[in-house]
Motif scaffolding. Structure first.
Motif, PDB file in Angstrom:
ATOM      1  N   LYS A  49       0.362  75.534  43.210  1.00 19.56           N
ATOM      2  CA  LYS A  49      -0.899  74.899  42.983  1.00 19.56           C
ATOM      3  C   LYS A  49      -1.784  75.678  43.246  1.00 19.56           C
ATOM      4  CE  LYS A  49      -0.696  70.536  42.933  1.00 19.56           C
ATOM      5  NZ  LYS A  49      -0.575  69.795  41.930  1.00 19.56           N
ATOM      6  N   MET A  50      -1.873  76.480  44.255  1.00 22.72           N
ATOM      7  CA  MET A  50      -3.127  77.347  44.461  1.00 22.72           C
ATOM      8  C   MET A  50      -3.290  78.131  43.651  1.00 22.72           C
ATOM      9  SD  MET A  50      -2.259  78.023  48.841  1.00 22.72           S
ATOM     10  CE  MET A  50      -3.456  79.069  49.255  1.00 22.72           C
ATOM     11  N   ALA A  51      -2.348  78.882  42.984  1.00 17.15           N
ATOM     12  CA  ALA A  51      -2.442  79.686  41.982  1.00 17.15           C
ATOM     13  C   ALA A  51      -3.066  79.468  40.869  1.00 17.15           C
ATOM     14  CB  ALA A  51      -1.223  80.421  41.354  1.00 17.15           C
ATOM     15  N   ILE A  52      -2.574  78.158  40.329  1.00 17.14           N
ATOM     16  CA  ILE A  52      -3.647  77.353  39.270  1.00 17.14           C
ATOM     17  C   ILE A  52      -5.133  77.386  39.750  1.00 17.14           C
ATOM     18  CG2 ILE A  52      -4.124  75.533  38.168  1.00 17.14           C
ATOM     19  CD1 ILE A  52      -0.817  75.033  38.376  1.00 17.14           C
ATOM     20  N   PHE A  53      -5.460  76.845  40.923  1.00 15.87           N
ATOM     21  CA  PHE A  53      -6.782  76.935  41.360  1.00 15.87           C
ATOM     22  C   PHE A  53      -7.542  77.915  41.433  1.00 15.87           C
ATOM     23  CE2 PHE A  53     -10.004  76.901  44.720  1.00 15.87           C
ATOM     24  CZ  PHE A  53     -10.754  76.072  44.322  1.00 15.87           C
ATOM     25  N   ALA A  54      -6.672  79.174  41.980  1.00 17.17           N
ATOM     26  CA  ALA A  54      -7.332  80.488  41.934  1.00 17.17           C
ATOM     27  C   ALA A  54      -7.578  81.252  40.793  1.00 17.17           C
ATOM     28  CB  ALA A  54      -6.481  81.372  42.830  1.00 17.17           C
ATOM     29  N   HIS A  55      -6.922  80.872  39.835  1.00 17.21           N
ATOM     30  CA  HIS A  55      -7.193  81.288  38.270  1.00 17.21           C
ATOM     31  C   HIS A  55      -8.388  80.662  37.566  1.00 17.21           C
ATOM     32  CE1 HIS A  55      -3.950  84.103  37.180  1.00 17.21           C
ATOM     33  NE2 HIS A  55      -3.051  83.108  37.570  1.00 17.21           N
ATOM     34  N   ARG A  56      -8.618  79.362  38.098  1.00 21.02           N
ATOM     35  CA  ARG A  56      -9.541  78.645  37.661  1.00 21.02           C
ATOM     36  C   ARG A  56     -10.959  79.032  38.316  1.00 21.02           C
ATOM     37  NH1 ARG A  56      -9.025  73.051  38.845  1.00 21.02           N
ATOM     38  NH2 ARG A  56      -6.849  73.146  38.281  1.00 21.02           N
ATOM     39  N   LYS A  59       1.674  59.042  49.576  1.00 18.57           N
ATOM     40  CA  LYS A  59       0.667  59.814  50.508  1.00 18.57           C
ATOM     41  C   LYS A  59       1.244  61.005  51.122  1.00 18.57           C
ATOM     42  CE  LYS A  59      -0.760  56.075  52.712  1.00 18.57           C
ATOM     43  NZ  LYS A  59      -1.526  55.509  53.687  1.00 18.57           N
ATOM     44  N   LYS A  60       2.696  60.897  51.313  1.00 20.16           N
ATOM     45  CA  LYS A  60       3.493  61.765  51.782  1.00 20.16           C
ATOM     46  C   LYS A  60       3.366  63.301  51.252  1.00 20.16           C
ATOM     47  CE  LYS A  60       7.884  61.767  51.384  1.00 20.16           C
ATOM     48  NZ  LYS A  60       9.180  61.415  51.098  1.00 20.16           N
ATOM     49  N   ASP A  61       3.513  63.014  49.736  1.00 15.04           N
ATOM     50  CA  ASP A  61       3.357  64.198  48.955  1.00 15.04           C
ATOM     51  C   ASP A  61       2.117  65.056  49.050  1.00 15.04           C
ATOM     52  OD1 ASP A  61       5.790  63.566  48.331  1.00 15.04           O
ATOM     53  OD2 ASP A  61       5.490  63.031  46.242  1.00 15.04           O
ATOM     54  N   ILE A  62       1.017  64.273  49.091  1.00 19.16           N
ATOM     55  CA  ILE A  62      -0.278  64.603  49.171  1.00 19.16           C
ATOM     56  C   ILE A  62      -0.715  65.215  50.544  1.00 19.16           C
ATOM     57  CG2 ILE A  62      -2.905  64.215  49.210  1.00 19.16           C
ATOM     58  CD1 ILE A  62      -1.962  61.684  47.435  1.00 19.16           C
ATOM     59  N   ALA A  63      -0.036  64.853  51.629  1.00 17.36           N
ATOM     60  CA  ALA A  63       0.041  65.359  52.787  1.00 17.36           C
ATOM     61  C   ALA A  63       0.440  66.717  52.789  1.00 17.36           C
ATOM     62  CB  ALA A  63       0.498  64.281  53.866  1.00 17.36           C
ATOM     63  N   VAL A  64       1.858  66.790  52.400  1.00 15.17           N
ATOM     64  CA  VAL A  64       2.507  68.146  52.663  1.00 15.17           C
ATOM     65  C   VAL A  64       1.841  69.031  51.753  1.00 15.17           C
ATOM     66  CG1 VAL A  64       4.752  68.983  51.572  1.00 15.17           C
ATOM     67  CG2 VAL A  64       4.694  67.031  52.650  1.00 15.17           C
ATOM     68  N   MET A  65       1.476  68.719  50.330  1.00 12.57           N
ATOM     69  CA  MET A  65       0.507  69.582  49.877  1.00 12.57           C
ATOM     70  C   MET A  65      -0.758  70.294  50.540  1.00 12.57           C
ATOM     71  SD  MET A  65       0.341  71.256  47.152  1.00 12.57           S
ATOM     72  CE  MET A  65       1.569  70.551  45.997  1.00 12.57           C
ATOM     73  N   ALA A  66      -1.448  69.312  51.077  1.00 11.45           N
ATOM     74  CA  ALA A  66      -2.764  69.773  52.086  1.00 11.45           C
ATOM     75  C   ALA A  66      -2.297  70.633  53.175  1.00 11.45           C
ATOM     76  CB  ALA A  66      -3.532  68.449  52.491  1.00 11.45           C
ATOM     77  N   LEU A  67      -1.287  70.128  53.842  1.00 11.40           N
ATOM     78  CA  LEU A  67      -0.841  70.867  55.064  1.00 11.40           C
ATOM     79  C   LEU A  67      -0.243  72.364  54.708  1.00 11.40           C
ATOM     80  CD1 LEU A  67       1.215  68.162  56.786  1.00 11.40           C
ATOM     81  CD2 LEU A  67      -0.962  69.106  57.685  1.00 11.40           C
ATOM     82  N   GLY A  68       0.476  72.384  53.543  1.00 11.37           N
ATOM     83  CA  GLY A  68       1.015  73.525  52.825  1.00 11.37           C
ATOM     84  C   GLY A  68       0.033  74.392  52.600  1.00 11.37           C
ATOM     85  N   VAL A  69      -1.026  73.869  51.936  1.00 11.86           N
ATOM     86  CA  VAL A  69      -2.238  74.871  51.436  1.00 11.86           C
ATOM     87  C   VAL A  69      -2.788  75.434  52.665  1.00 11.86           C
ATOM     88  CG1 VAL A  69      -4.525  75.034  50.302  1.00 11.86           C
ATOM     89  CG2 VAL A  69      -2.596  73.807  49.170  1.00 11.86           C
ATOM     90  N   MET A  70      -3.093  74.495  53.531  1.00 12.67           N
ATOM     91  CA  MET A  70      -3.896  75.124  54.932  1.00 12.67           C
ATOM     92  C   MET A  70      -3.012  76.097  55.771  1.00 12.67           C
ATOM     93  SD  MET A  70      -6.712  74.582  55.807  1.00 12.67           S
ATOM     94  CE  MET A  70      -7.856  74.757  57.143  1.00 12.67           C
ATOM     95  N   GLY A  71      -1.793  75.944  55.800  1.00 19.21           N
ATOM     96  CA  GLY A  71      -0.745  76.556  56.554  1.00 19.21           C
ATOM     97  C   GLY A  71      -0.677  77.910  55.764  1.00 19.21           C
ATOM     98  N   TYR A  72      -0.589  77.859  54.387  1.00 21.19           N
ATOM     99  CA  TYR A  72      -0.394  79.179  53.755  1.00 21.19           C
ATOM    100  C   TYR A  72      -1.600  80.080  53.977  1.00 21.19           C
ATOM    101  CZ  TYR A  72       1.201  82.546  50.231  1.00 21.19           C
ATOM    102  OH  TYR A  72       1.517  83.245  49.465  1.00 21.19           O
ATOM    103  N   LEU A  73      -2.744  79.555  53.962  1.00 24.25           N
ATOM    104  CA  LEU A  73      -3.698  80.240  54.163  1.00 24.25           C
ATOM    105  C   LEU A  73      -3.914  81.024  55.418  1.00 24.25           C
ATOM    106  CD1 LEU A  73      -6.760  77.758  52.856  1.00 24.25           C
ATOM    107  CD2 LEU A  73      -5.891  80.107  51.652  1.00 24.25           C
ATOM    108  N   ALA A  74      -3.415  80.003  56.482  1.00 20.33           N
ATOM    109  CA  ALA A  74      -3.633  80.751  57.849  1.00 20.33           C
ATOM    110  C   ALA A  74      -2.301  81.704  57.901  1.00 20.33           C
ATOM    111  CB  ALA A  74      -3.014  79.541  58.737  1.00 20.33           C
TER     112      ALA A  74
END
Lengths: 298, 336
Positions: A11-18, A98-113
């Motif tokens: 998901k992040m890769a898609i965003f980063a390309h954009r 909402k669980k999936d959205i939460a996992v995605m948001a936590l994952g992005v943030m955690g991966y950035l960290a």
């Protein structure tokens, strides 16, 4: 089960390309900088980097902007905090759990960290119990945290009570941490406001609100059919056609606006930066906007 | 009040229970289509929504009641509610023989006489009536019967014949044999023989009570020819069989006070049988004959008790109709 972290990365890769490569990293680094005076090396500027970190002389010699990197003396701790109660099994405004959205948001943030070299911990739970996973580094640990959230939240678990998790952090976590809270449209209460002010005094807090389903849509969804809802809290059936009369829709719209305004006011007064997200497609954008806002505010 | 197909009710209960269980199962499966939502108090705490829910529940209750009422009333209607009553049909034990002189002298009055007979027949109820016509010989048009529709039909035919309508010319066939005309004594005696004979009365049932017998004799008593029996002899025979003769004279002309005059002969003959004599144009004639005949009733015969089963579907069907309409309205309100 496919790796949850893999989904986050793609998901992040898609965003980063954009946008631009490394944009999020720059934003994260600017916000949560554990800066020292010991110069390490130079790296190319990426949009989002702090302007004052640009080494102007080196940039002039090199021909493109360069950023001074310092040896981080302090490893920061990112504490992810989310609700894994029954509310998270409900659907969001876009119809995803909402669980999936939460996992995605936590994952992005955690991966950035993780990319920044910070350690990531997790506080999650429901009204019955609160789980705490101490902060550690590494992708495997991050994957474990995400699985914890993904596995806990479901329709069969205890009702949600985010105050318990916040209270747990306030009572047990020592030191100054970065706190990333993923919650839904909670109601603003004086007790919650007090708890948030208490936490804000100790930690730096980012708050992401996952928008709940629209229970009284002013116009029917695609196909013209309106779906019936049931409340995850008490399994009460909510017939859709009852919520479709004009008076109910008007009252609902007014009530939601008041509820949102109260929640935003509560978070703002506590000094917490808030963003919201409706579906998993918007998670990276919403986080980017949240970090940007926090950088300007802080 | 009873139910003819009472076993339908338990069957209906079983079927309704089976459908209810199936619907309940389908309902629990159907909740999979409902989507979970958190913070439902955003909606459920709104007073407008609570009012809508109350209205919904009210219509739901009405629909449920109407559905149950529709099921019950249609099941009851399907079970055929019947009313069983026992009736003992009452029969009047009177026989009346209408005896009409069809001779040429009467031809101008016959239509009026038949009209009078029809009026008589309308006033009687439960009596048996027969008709014989005579000229030189007597023929029986129809025997003693209590089928009044048939009686009226036959009298209508007689009226048509006397009015000379086309196609009715055969009515008087057999009344003329050439031995004379207007043989009134013979005609009366033939009429007397139209009653069942006393020993085989009422089809031979020995316990049947004796029925009172009357003859309504319409004649002008203008004899031409040699009768086998004279009027006086026939009257004697009638008196011997306890038959009353009521005479209707269409030509009650004053022939004088003598006992030999036709009207006087007829009167004396009628009165010798405890009957009566009337001129046809006497307004009391019909009413007098009717009341006189009704006085002769010996005892009303009770018929055998009969069970009469009649369907009474009106109440359950009306209830089903009303319930159906209420159900339709409720479903419309519920937008199902």
């Amino acid at each position: 089960m496919a790796s949850l972290l893999l989904r986050v990365k793609s998901k992040m890769a898609i965003f980063a390309h954009r946008k631009a490569r490394g944009l999020l990293d720059g934003e994260y680094g600017s916000v949560f900088r554990g800066r020292s005076l010991d110069f390490d090396d130079l790296r190319a500027y990426v949009p989002g980097d702090e302007v004052r970190d640009i080494d102007w002389k080196a940039s002039a010699r090199h021909g493109s902007p360069l950023i001074k990197r310092y040896v981080a003396v302090r490893r920061q701790t990112l504490l992810l905090l989310t609700d894994t109660g029954r509310n998270m099994a409900a659907i969001s405004r876009t119809g995803e759990p909402k669980k999936d959205i939460a996992v995605m948001a936590l994952g992005v943030m955690g991966y950035l960290a993780h990319r920044h070299g910070d350690v990531v911990g997790l506080v999650s739970g429901d009204s019955v119990r609160t789980r705490f996973i101490p902060a550690k580094g590494g992708e495997a640990h991050l994957e474990r945290l995400l699985r914890q959230v993904h596995g806990d939240a479901g329709a069969g678990v205890a009702p949600s009570r985010l105050e318990d998790q916040l209270d747990h952090v306030a009572r047990t976590v020592k030191g100054r941490n970065l706190l990333f809270v993923v919650a839904d449209e909670i109601a603003a209460t004086p007790a919650m406001a007090g708890l948030l002010r208490r936490l804000r005094a100790q930690h730096e807090i980012l708050w992401l609100t996952v928008r709940d389903a629209d229970l009284a849509p002013s116009q029917p969804g695609p196909g013209g059919a309106v779906a019936d809802f049931y409340s995850v809290a008490d399994y009460v059936f909510l017939p859709a056609h009852l919520a479709q009369s004009d008076t109910v829709v008007a009252a609902y719209t007014k009530g939601i606006a008041e509820r949102d305004a109260a929640r935003k006011a509560m978070l703002r007064q506590a000094g917490i930066t808030e963003g919201d997200v409706a579906g998993s497609q918007g998670v990276v954008t919403a986080l980017f906007a949240l970090l940007e806002r926090h950088r300007r505010a802080g | 009040m009873g139910l003819m197909f009472w076993w339908l009710l338990p069957l209906a209960v079983v079927a309704a229970a089976a459908v209810g269980v199936a619907a309940f199962r389908a309902g629990t499966r159907g909740s999979a289509r409902r989507r979970p939502a958190a913070h439902a108090d955003r909606l459920t705490l709104l007073p407008e929504y609570q009012a809508a829910v109350r209205r919904y529940r009210r219509w739901l209750a009405i629909a449920g009641l109407a559905c149950a009422s529709l099921l019950v009333s249609s099941a009851v209607a399907a079970a055929r509610p019947v009313d069983v009553t026992t009736i003992r049909p009452e029969q009047h034990n009177r026989d009346i023989m209408l005896c009409l002189d069809a001779s040429g002298s009467m031809s101008s009055a016959d239509a009026a006489v038949v009209e009078a007979y029809a009026e008589l027949a309308r006033k009687f109820d439960g009596e048996r009536i027969g008709l014989a016509i005579f000229d030189s010989t007597a023929i029986q048009v129809f025997p003693l019967t209590d089928d009044y529709d048939y009686v009226q039909e036959q009298l209508q035919q007689a009226r048509d014949a006397f009015d000379g309508k086309p196609g009715s010319s055969g009515f008087l066939d057999g009344t003329w044999s050439g031995r004379g005309s207007s043989l009134i004594g013979d005609g009366l005696a033939s009429c007397l023989n139209s009653f069942p004979s006393p020993d085989t009365a009422d089809g031979g049932a020995p316990s049947a009570p004796q029925r009172s017998r009357s003859v309504v004799l319409a004649t002008d008593n203008l004899l031409s020819g040699e009768p086998i029996m004279t009027l006086a002899e026939a009257a004697q025979l009638a008196a011997g069989r306890s038959v009353r003769v009521y005479a209707l004279n269409p030509a009650d002309l004053d022939y004088g006070a003598g006992a030999g005059q036709p009207g006087a002969q007829l009167r004396s003959a009628a009165e010798s049988t405890s009957g009566a004599y009337y001129a046809l144009d006497n307004p009391d004639a019909i009413a007098g004959i009717v009341s006189a005949v009704e006085e002769t009733e010996t005892a009303a015969i009770k018929g055998a008790p009969r069970a009469v089963v009649s369907d009474e579907p009106a109440v359950p069907l009306a209830a089903a109709l009303v319930s159906g309409l209420v159900l339709c309205t409720a479903l419309w309100r519920l937008r199902i």
